[in-house]
Design a protein around this motif. Structure first.
Motif: not given
Length: 66
Positions: A16-17, A38-42, A21
């Motif tokens: 995720v780092d 979405s990255v948060d949540p993935l 998006e």
């Protein structure tokens, strides 16, 4: 972080780092292209050749004239 491919249920490891998006990743098992929604949540969404693989089908004027 690992997520499950929405097409074949294969686990996909995504850092995720390293993704943002809108970027695309590919499932190693079935080869489908997935967009990072979405990255948060993935969260990943399958993309077909015409765009997103969803139920909202849009037709262009060219298709309706045929």
């Amino acid at each position: 972080m690992a997520v499950v491919c929405p097409e074949c249920d294969n686990p996909i490891v995504v850092d995720v780092d390293e993704v943002e998006e809108g970027e695309t990743v590919q499932c190693d098992e079935c080869g489908v292209d997935l967009e990072v929604v979405s990255v948060d949540p993935l969260e990943l969404a399958a993309i077909d050749e015409a765009g997103y693989d969803d139920e909202d089908v849009t037709h262009t004027d060219d298709e309706e004239e045929e």
